[in-house]
Motif scaffolding. Structure first.
Motif, PDB file in Angstrom:
ATOM      1  N   ASP A 187       0.835  -1.206   0.000  1.00 38.08           N
ATOM      2  CA  ASP A 187       0.000   0.000   0.000  1.00 38.08           C
ATOM      3  C   ASP A 187       0.869   1.256   0.000  1.00 38.08           C
ATOM      4  O   ASP A 187       0.557   2.238  -0.677  1.00 38.08           O
ATOM      5  N   ALA A 188       1.954   1.231   0.771  1.00 34.04           N
ATOM      6  CA  ALA A 188       2.853   2.382   0.822  1.00 34.04           C
ATOM      7  C   ALA A 188       3.472   2.644  -0.544  1.00 34.04           C
ATOM      8  O   ALA A 188       3.587   3.803  -0.973  1.00 34.04           O
ATOM      9  N   GLN A 189       3.846   1.581  -1.236  1.00 34.19           N
ATOM     10  CA  GLN A 189       4.446   1.732  -2.558  1.00 34.19           C
ATOM     11  C   GLN A 189       3.467   2.386  -3.526  1.00 34.19           C
ATOM     12  O   GLN A 189       3.843   3.262  -4.321  1.00 34.19           O
ATOM     13  N   LYS A 190       2.198   2.010  -3.443  1.00 34.19           N
ATOM     14  CA  LYS A 190       1.188   2.598  -4.317  1.00 34.19           C
ATOM     15  C   LYS A 190       0.972   4.079  -4.015  1.00 34.19           C
ATOM     16  O   LYS A 190       0.634   4.863  -4.905  1.00 34.19           O
ATOM     17  N   LEU A 191       1.174   4.455  -2.758  1.00 34.14           N
ATOM     18  CA  LEU A 191       0.939   5.842  -2.352  1.00 34.14           C
ATOM     19  C   LEU A 191       2.134   6.753  -2.610  1.00 34.14           C
ATOM     20  O   LEU A 191       1.986   7.975  -2.568  1.00 34.14           O
ATOM     21  N   GLY A 192       3.294   6.163  -2.838  1.00 31.69           N
ATOM     22  CA  GLY A 192       4.455   7.017  -3.098  1.00 31.69           C
ATOM     23  C   GLY A 192       5.797   6.370  -2.879  1.00 31.69           C
ATOM     24  O   GLY A 192       6.791   6.774  -3.471  1.00 31.69           O
ATOM     25  N   GLY A 193       5.888   5.374  -2.020  1.00 30.69           N
ATOM     26  CA  GLY A 193       7.165   4.722  -1.778  1.00 30.69           C
ATOM     27  C   GLY A 193       7.146   3.917  -0.494  1.00 30.69           C
ATOM     28  O   GLY A 193       6.413   4.230   0.448  1.00 30.69           O
ATOM     29  N   ARG A 194       7.958   2.867  -0.449  1.00 29.10           N
ATOM     30  CA  ARG A 194       8.022   2.021   0.733  1.00 29.10           C
ATOM     31  C   ARG A 194       8.706   2.751   1.889  1.00 29.10           C
ATOM     32  O   ARG A 194       9.587   3.579   1.681  1.00 29.10           O
ATOM     33  N   VAL A 195       8.268   2.415   3.089  1.00 30.20           N
ATOM     34  CA  VAL A 195       8.815   3.024   4.303  1.00 30.20           C
ATOM     35  C   VAL A 195       9.754   2.035   4.968  1.00 30.20           C
ATOM     36  O   VAL A 195       9.421   0.853   5.130  1.00 30.20           O
ATOM     37  N   PHE A 196      10.928   2.516   5.347  1.00 28.31           N
ATOM     38  CA  PHE A 196      11.927   1.688   6.016  1.00 28.31           C
ATOM     39  C   PHE A 196      12.178   2.247   7.411  1.00 28.31           C
ATOM     40  O   PHE A 196      11.788   3.374   7.726  1.00 28.31           O
ATOM     41  N   VAL A 197      12.810   1.446   8.261  1.00 29.83           N
ATOM     42  CA  VAL A 197      13.084   1.872   9.625  1.00 29.83           C
ATOM     43  C   VAL A 197      14.549   1.617   9.952  1.00 29.83           C
ATOM     44  O   VAL A 197      15.110   0.582   9.587  1.00 29.83           O
ATOM     45  N   THR A 198      15.182   2.572  10.603  1.00 26.63           N
ATOM     46  CA  THR A 198      16.577   2.442  10.998  1.00 26.63           C
ATOM     47  C   THR A 198      16.686   1.606  12.266  1.00 26.63           C
ATOM     48  O   THR A 198      15.683   1.304  12.927  1.00 26.63           O
ATOM     49  N   SER A 199      17.916   1.239  12.621  1.00 28.03           N
ATOM     50  CA  SER A 199      18.141   0.477  13.848  1.00 28.03           C
ATOM     51  C   SER A 199      17.740   1.281  15.077  1.00 28.03           C
ATOM     52  O   SER A 199      17.453   0.718  16.137  1.00 28.03           O
ATOM     53  N   GLY A 202      15.027   3.108  15.186  1.00 26.43           N
ATOM     54  CA  GLY A 202      13.579   3.235  15.218  1.00 26.43           C
ATOM     55  C   GLY A 202      13.018   4.409  14.440  1.00 26.43           C
ATOM     56  O   GLY A 202      11.833   4.720  14.573  1.00 26.43           O
ATOM     57  N   ARG A 203      13.834   5.058  13.616  1.00 25.54           N
ATOM     58  CA  ARG A 203      13.343   6.196  12.819  1.00 25.54           C
ATOM     59  C   ARG A 203      12.844   5.681  11.478  1.00 25.54           C
ATOM     60  O   ARG A 203      13.527   4.915  10.799  1.00 25.54           O
ATOM     61  N   PHE A 204      11.637   6.117  11.087  1.00 21.72           N
ATOM     62  CA  PHE A 204      11.057   5.694   9.819  1.00 21.72           C
ATOM     63  C   PHE A 204      11.434   6.700   8.723  1.00 21.72           C
ATOM     64  O   PHE A 204      11.422   7.914   8.956  1.00 21.72           O
ATOM     65  N   TYR A 205      11.757   6.188   7.556  1.00 25.34           N
ATOM     66  CA  TYR A 205      12.164   7.066   6.459  1.00 25.34           C
ATOM     67  C   TYR A 205      11.764   6.460   5.121  1.00 25.34           C
ATOM     68  O   TYR A 205      11.508   5.254   5.006  1.00 25.34           O
ATOM     69  N   VAL A 206      11.691   7.332   4.105  1.00 25.54           N
ATOM     70  CA  VAL A 206      11.332   6.924   2.746  1.00 25.54           C
ATOM     71  C   VAL A 206      12.463   7.359   1.812  1.00 25.54           C
ATOM     72  O   VAL A 206      12.715   8.558   1.668  1.00 25.54           O
ATOM     73  N   PRO A 207      13.179   6.416   1.187  1.00 23.41           N
ATOM     74  CA  PRO A 207      14.318   6.785   0.339  1.00 23.41           C
ATOM     75  C   PRO A 207      13.945   7.544  -0.930  1.00 23.41           C
ATOM     76  O   PRO A 207      14.694   8.407  -1.387  1.00 23.41           O
ATOM     77  N   ALA A 208      12.785   7.233  -1.502  1.00 23.41           N
ATOM     78  CA  ALA A 208      12.410   7.838  -2.780  1.00 23.41           C
ATOM     79  C   ALA A 208      12.257   9.351  -2.639  1.00 23.41           C
ATOM     80  O   ALA A 208      11.578   9.821  -1.716  1.00 23.41           O
ATOM     81  N   PRO A 209      12.873  10.134  -3.533  1.00 26.23           N
ATOM     82  CA  PRO A 209      12.779  11.601  -3.452  1.00 26.23           C
ATOM     83  C   PRO A 209      11.328  12.087  -3.519  1.00 26.23           C
ATOM     84  O   PRO A 209      10.572  11.684  -4.395  1.00 26.23           O
ATOM     85  N   GLY A 210      10.969  12.946  -2.598  1.00 18.70           N
ATOM     86  CA  GLY A 210       9.632  13.528  -2.589  1.00 18.70           C
ATOM     87  C   GLY A 210       8.542  12.621  -2.070  1.00 18.70           C
ATOM     88  O   GLY A 210       7.394  13.063  -1.888  1.00 18.70           O
TER      89      GLY A 210
END
Length: 244
Positions: A67-79, A81-89
């Motif tokens: 679902d995240a990919q369809k909305l704009g990009g997959r969400v990842f989490v660092t060791s 616990g911070r969530f981030y999205v690599p795809a620009p924008g």
């Protein structure tokens, strides 16, 4: 009264459906753990019709990568616990999506199902919508701690047991709510996530509570009525389309 206590109908329904989907999934539950501290706090940036903070929204999307990919990009989490999205924008596009009621309701229900699965062995019983609401606006440990506090210190003032939680919900901000206990707060949450407003929206009449029925039992029965009516309405759509 805090706006947090005006639980959106869509959120209450999503939490109720999530609770119902997990009930009975683990028949042999271990005993509840010792009471953890009630130290969680409500994020200040709750936005959209389903009350997601930036962190809770990203965490929920992390659990539904497709679902995240369809909305704009997959969400990842660092060791850490911070969530981030690599795809620009993509980060901003994902944040905008939480204002879409249909999308947010779907993500909220998926997140609530995961929270219910996590909470069930910790509580020693299935979570109800009120538990999942605290997990949604705070976190799972705080929701578990609140249920434990009800069993261990039900008569303790909420402002004493959990000052930050009480402040976020406006408990203790005026004389009428200053002495609200942990149990009274929980019963208020049950009432706010219960079904009567949604029963009316679905064309059902509120059901009078029997003499020996607790608020939690009443909420469960009303939730089951809402779910049945909602499913009936959904199933009626294809049938109506087929006759046209």
């Amino acid at each position: 009264m805090s706006p947090l206590l005006d639980v959106p109908a869509q959120l209450a329904l999503a939490l109720s459906l999530a609770a119902a989907s997990v009930e009975g999934a683990q028949p042999n539950l271990p005993p509840p753990i010792a009471q953890p501290p009630l130290s969680g706090h409500v994020e200040r940036d709750l936005e959209g019709p389903l009350l997601f903070s930036e962190r809770s929204w990203m965490q929920a999307l992390h659990g539904v990568p497709d679902d995240a990919q369809k909305l704009g990009g997959r969400v990842f989490v660092t060791s850490g616990g911070r969530f981030y999205v690599p795809a620009p924008g993509a980060h901003q596009r994902l944040l905008v999506a939480r204002n879409n009621a249909k999308i947010a309701a779907k993500i909220a229900q998926a997140a609530a199902r995961e929270n219910a699965r996590r909470m069930q062995p910790l509580l020693g019983k299935p979570a109800v919508a009120a538990d999942l609401f605290i997990a949604h606006v705070v976190d799972v440990p705080t929701a578990v701690a609140l249920v434990s506090a009800i069993a261990n210190t039900p008569d303790l003032a909420l402002a004493t047991a959990a000052p930050r939680l009480a402040a976020a919900f406006g408990i203790g901000a005026d004389e009428t709510r200053q002495a609200m206990t942990v149990e009274q707060f929980y019963r208020l949450l049950i009432a706010k996530t219960a079904a009567p407003p949604r029963l009316v929206a679905l064309g059902l009449k509120p059901r009078p509570r029997s003499e020996n029925e607790t608020a939690e039992q009443a909420a469960r029965v009303d939730r089951e009525r809402v779910i049945a009516a909602w499913r009936a309405r959904i199933n009626a759509v294809p049938a109506a389309a087929a006759t046209q």
